[in-house]
Design a protein around this motif. Sequence first.
Motif, PDB file in Angstrom:
ATOM      1  N   THR A 118      45.577  42.812  35.352  1.00  0.00           N
ATOM      2  CA  THR A 118      45.272  43.976  34.507  1.00  0.00           C
ATOM      3  C   THR A 118      46.578  44.693  34.162  1.00  0.00           C
ATOM      4  O   THR A 118      47.423  44.917  35.030  1.00  0.00           O
ATOM      5  CB  THR A 118      44.334  44.944  35.247  1.00  0.00           C
ATOM      6  N   ARG A 119      46.695  45.058  32.892  1.00  0.00           N
ATOM      7  CA  ARG A 119      47.841  45.876  32.464  1.00  0.00           C
ATOM      8  C   ARG A 119      47.272  47.147  31.843  1.00  0.00           C
ATOM      9  O   ARG A 119      46.417  47.085  30.965  1.00  0.00           O
ATOM     10  CB  ARG A 119      48.679  45.121  31.439  1.00  0.00           C
ATOM     11  N   THR A 120      47.747  48.286  32.359  1.00  0.00           N
ATOM     12  CA  THR A 120      47.311  49.584  31.851  1.00  0.00           C
ATOM     13  C   THR A 120      48.474  50.202  31.069  1.00  0.00           C
ATOM     14  O   THR A 120      49.584  50.312  31.577  1.00  0.00           O
ATOM     15  CB  THR A 120      46.901  50.518  33.003  1.00  0.00           C
ATOM     16  N   THR A 133      43.656  49.575  28.374  1.00  0.00           N
ATOM     17  CA  THR A 133      43.666  48.593  29.463  1.00  0.00           C
ATOM     18  C   THR A 133      43.523  47.198  28.873  1.00  0.00           C
ATOM     19  O   THR A 133      42.663  46.954  28.022  1.00  0.00           O
ATOM     20  CB  THR A 133      42.502  48.851  30.442  1.00  0.00           C
ATOM     21  N   GLN A 134      44.355  46.274  29.366  1.00  0.00           N
ATOM     22  CA  GLN A 134      44.285  44.875  28.939  1.00  0.00           C
ATOM     23  C   GLN A 134      44.107  44.004  30.193  1.00  0.00           C
ATOM     24  O   GLN A 134      44.710  44.289  31.235  1.00  0.00           O
ATOM     25  CB  GLN A 134      45.570  44.447  28.231  1.00  0.00           C
ATOM     26  N   THR A 135      43.278  42.976  30.085  1.00  0.00           N
ATOM     27  CA  THR A 135      43.110  42.055  31.210  1.00  0.00           C
ATOM     28  C   THR A 135      43.255  40.623  30.719  1.00  0.00           C
ATOM     29  O   THR A 135      42.965  40.296  29.559  1.00  0.00           O
ATOM     30  CB  THR A 135      41.719  42.199  31.866  1.00  0.00           C
TER      31      THR A 135
END
Length: 159
Positions: A118-120, A133-135
Amino acid sequence: MDSFTPAEIDGYTPSQAEVAQETVKNGMTDQTVNITYNSIPGPKDGQQVVHYVDPDGNVVTTQTLTGKQDEDVPFTPQVPENWTPVNGVPSTIKITGGTTTILIKHKIAEVSDSRTVTRTIVEELPSGTKTATQTATISRTGIKDLVTGETSWNGWTTS
């Protein structure tokens, strides 16, 4: 007097295979020929040892079969847990008093693994904070040796 062949009885042998023909001459006396029957000994009891052997030649386990010498007996294999025969197993084994070898190898299972990353992203805007948010999920496959518990993994996928 004619020749005489004793009766055939399963499992028995007569003491004489045949009483020979004989010509009767003057002065001969009465004769009695006794034929007895002896039982034919059956096959002796025997054992056969089955060795379950790994590819390196090590005996992993053994199994002992009993039966009549030189006869085939039904065979139910006792392959150790998490091992598998390399070339299958016979349904019968001949009792010879020796050893039968069955080559076995480790059972393996296909396994998989995955992880999610996960990248926030936090934007500090003049009007306030905005968050995105990207996963992404990556995965890999492998082979697990069920005897040793060791797993050999292939590379991770990319996302």
